[in-house]
Design a protein around this motif. Sequence first.
Motif, PDB file in Angstrom:
ATOM      1  N   LEU A   8      37.969  36.057  34.342  1.00  0.00           N
ATOM      2  CA  LEU A   8      38.689  36.965  33.446  1.00  0.00           C
ATOM      3  C   LEU A   8      37.890  38.262  33.323  1.00  0.00           C
ATOM      4  O   LEU A   8      36.669  38.263  33.515  1.00  0.00           O
ATOM      5  CB  LEU A   8      38.845  36.338  32.064  1.00  0.00           C
ATOM      6  CG  LEU A   8      39.685  35.067  31.992  1.00  0.00           C
ATOM      7  CD1 LEU A   8      39.577  34.436  30.610  1.00  0.00           C
ATOM      8  CD2 LEU A   8      41.127  35.374  32.332  1.00  0.00           C
ATOM      9  N   PRO A   9      38.539  39.380  32.991  1.00  0.00           N
ATOM     10  CA  PRO A   9      37.803  40.646  32.852  1.00  0.00           C
ATOM     11  C   PRO A   9      36.620  40.546  31.890  1.00  0.00           C
ATOM     12  O   PRO A   9      35.551  41.103  32.156  1.00  0.00           O
ATOM     13  CB  PRO A   9      38.863  41.616  32.326  1.00  0.00           C
ATOM     14  CG  PRO A   9      40.151  41.073  32.851  1.00  0.00           C
ATOM     15  CD  PRO A   9      39.981  39.561  32.822  1.00  0.00           C
ATOM     16  N   GLU A  10      36.783  39.838  30.788  1.00  0.00           N
ATOM     17  CA  GLU A  10      35.693  39.689  29.822  1.00  0.00           C
ATOM     18  C   GLU A  10      34.519  38.942  30.431  1.00  0.00           C
ATOM     19  O   GLU A  10      33.360  39.237  30.131  1.00  0.00           O
ATOM     20  CB  GLU A  10      36.178  38.955  28.558  1.00  0.00           C
ATOM     21  CG  GLU A  10      37.232  39.704  27.775  1.00  0.00           C
ATOM     22  CD  GLU A  10      38.645  39.582  28.349  1.00  0.00           C
ATOM     23  OE1 GLU A  10      38.899  38.698  29.199  1.00  0.00           O
ATOM     24  OE2 GLU A  10      39.491  40.399  27.969  1.00  0.00           O
ATOM     25  N   GLU A  11      34.799  37.960  31.285  1.00  0.00           N
ATOM     26  CA  GLU A  11      33.736  37.204  31.941  1.00  0.00           C
ATOM     27  C   GLU A  11      32.992  38.070  32.956  1.00  0.00           C
ATOM     28  O   GLU A  11      31.765  37.974  33.083  1.00  0.00           O
ATOM     29  CB  GLU A  11      34.316  35.964  32.627  1.00  0.00           C
ATOM     30  CG  GLU A  11      34.889  34.952  31.662  1.00  0.00           C
ATOM     31  CD  GLU A  11      35.690  33.856  32.336  1.00  0.00           C
ATOM     32  OE1 GLU A  11      35.723  32.742  31.779  1.00  0.00           O
ATOM     33  OE2 GLU A  11      36.290  34.103  33.415  1.00  0.00           O
ATOM     34  N   VAL A  12      33.716  38.925  33.660  1.00  0.00           N
ATOM     35  CA  VAL A  12      33.088  39.837  34.615  1.00  0.00           C
ATOM     36  C   VAL A  12      32.170  40.799  33.862  1.00  0.00           C
ATOM     37  O   VAL A  12      31.024  41.019  34.257  1.00  0.00           O
ATOM     38  CB  VAL A  12      34.142  40.615  35.428  1.00  0.00           C
ATOM     39  CG1 VAL A  12      33.486  41.684  36.294  1.00  0.00           C
ATOM     40  CG2 VAL A  12      34.969  39.663  36.283  1.00  0.00           C
ATOM     41  N   CYS A  13      32.655  41.350  32.761  1.00  0.00           N
ATOM     42  CA  CYS A  13      31.847  42.265  31.950  1.00  0.00           C
ATOM     43  C   CYS A  13      30.586  41.582  31.438  1.00  0.00           C
ATOM     44  O   CYS A  13      29.485  42.144  31.510  1.00  0.00           O
ATOM     45  CB  CYS A  13      32.656  42.808  30.773  1.00  0.00           C
ATOM     46  SG  CYS A  13      33.950  43.958  31.245  1.00  0.00           S
TER      47      CYS A  13
END
Length: 111
Positions: A8-13
């Motif tokens: 998920l984008p939050e995990e990538v960040c």
Amino acid sequence: MPDFSLALPEEVCAELGRRVRARRLALNLSAEELAARAGVADRTLRRLEQTGFSTLATFVRVLEVLNALPDLQEVLALQPRSIKAMRAQAQAAPRMRAGRRRGPTLPEGAP
């Protein structure tokens, strides 16, 4: 290291924030020193390391201080293709279109 294609984008960040922190520690820089060299507030750097959230400009400044800008060289780079390869792809995969929507159909025997 997580697979970014499945994250998920939050995990990538969050992972990028962890990598910034790991690189800072590997270079034996304090958070205060890195923030000062990058021209950002200590709190901004802490948020980047803890959550991965920051502005793109802040992220690039921090990467510059960490000597990590060359790592971004391939991000979003266009892959050059020959005209021959583009023609082959166009012939191999004909363009598909959805059919036109027509009005609602009524069941047989409906008034």
